[in-house]
Design an enzyme around this catalytic site. Sequence first.
Site, PDB file in Angstrom:
ATOM      1  N   TYR A 152      -2.650  -3.991   5.147  1.00 61.92           N
ATOM      2  CA  TYR A 152      -3.101  -3.251   3.964  1.00 61.92           C
ATOM      3  C   TYR A 152      -3.152  -4.185   2.759  1.00 61.92           C
ATOM      4  O   TYR A 152      -4.132  -4.187   2.001  1.00 61.92           O
ATOM      5  CB  TYR A 152      -2.145  -2.090   3.701  1.00 61.92           C
ATOM      6  CG  TYR A 152      -2.437  -1.313   2.436  1.00 61.92           C
ATOM      7  CD1 TYR A 152      -3.427  -0.328   2.409  1.00 61.92           C
ATOM      8  CD2 TYR A 152      -1.717  -1.548   1.266  1.00 61.92           C
ATOM      9  CE1 TYR A 152      -3.696   0.393   1.264  1.00 61.92           C
ATOM     10  CE2 TYR A 152      -1.972  -0.832   0.107  1.00 61.92           C
ATOM     11  CZ  TYR A 152      -2.965   0.137   0.107  1.00 61.92           C
ATOM     12  OH  TYR A 152      -3.229   0.843  -1.038  1.00 61.92           O
ATOM     13  N   LYS A 197      -6.506  -5.260   0.487  1.00 59.73           N
ATOM     14  CA  LYS A 197      -6.643  -5.083  -0.951  1.00 59.73           C
ATOM     15  C   LYS A 197      -6.891  -6.428  -1.647  1.00 59.73           C
ATOM     16  O   LYS A 197      -7.592  -6.485  -2.662  1.00 59.73           O
ATOM     17  CB  LYS A 197      -5.401  -4.399  -1.530  1.00 59.73           C
ATOM     18  CG  LYS A 197      -5.262  -2.946  -1.074  1.00 59.73           C
ATOM     19  CD  LYS A 197      -6.495  -2.108  -1.412  1.00 59.73           C
ATOM     20  CE  LYS A 197      -6.330  -0.645  -1.056  1.00 59.73           C
ATOM     21  NZ  LYS A 197      -7.524   0.170  -1.375  1.00 59.73           N
TER      22      LYS A 197
END
Length: 244
Positions: free
Chosen positions: A149, A153
């Site tokens: 994750y 990002k």
Amino acid sequence: MDIRFDGKRALVTGAGKGIGYGIAKALAAGGAETFALSRTQADLDRLKAENPDIHTVCVDLADWAATKKAVEKLGSIHLLVNNAAVVNVTRFLEIEEAEIKNIFEINVHAVVNVSQVVSKGMIARGKGGSIVNISSIAGRIAIGNVPVYTASKGALEMLTKAMTEELGPHQIRVNNVNPTIVMTEMAKIVWSDPAKSGPLLKRTPQGKFAEVKDVVHAVMFLLSDKSVMINGVSLYVDGGVTAV
């Protein structure tokens, strides 16, 4: 600050829950003709029941072709919020290929796909537009147990900069909003345990995490003409944690 979007058409991805849900409602309240996209029809039905004027689009962003077709059918979009995201809690040494594929399909690939369709329309109309990508403090600082994750990002941060460089001459602005923890259903997967969230909270100068409305306010500002010369930035809604 009075922000209105009368005469504008807006699309929000991941609008069935949490932050996206709040953004879709705020855009509709601000006068925008709003399209809410989610892969879960039940969530869209709930949103539609609360806000009958909002149009709903049910499609899985992991399906590139179906997503492209669905967004093309919407016609002109002036305001786009790429909010949809997924997260898995996995330590680095335990990551499997399927997890990487799933997270990047939604958190990065779908942003490219949806933004391509929308920005081509903006260019054809010749009147510009505004795109806001919902990133995270994880795009700047390492967050434990969510390495893929975090990587997604980080990729989104640079994608936004690249979009800014290419789309800016067409008067299309592209910015990020980077929240700290917001206790949505997705965030609870990672942060409901105080043993995990406590250290980050302790590092936060304001001593609290963000609420959905805090993120919504930042998005509304960046979408609006009030921010006409703000382009390519990452706006941290984090209580100061990335500053210290």
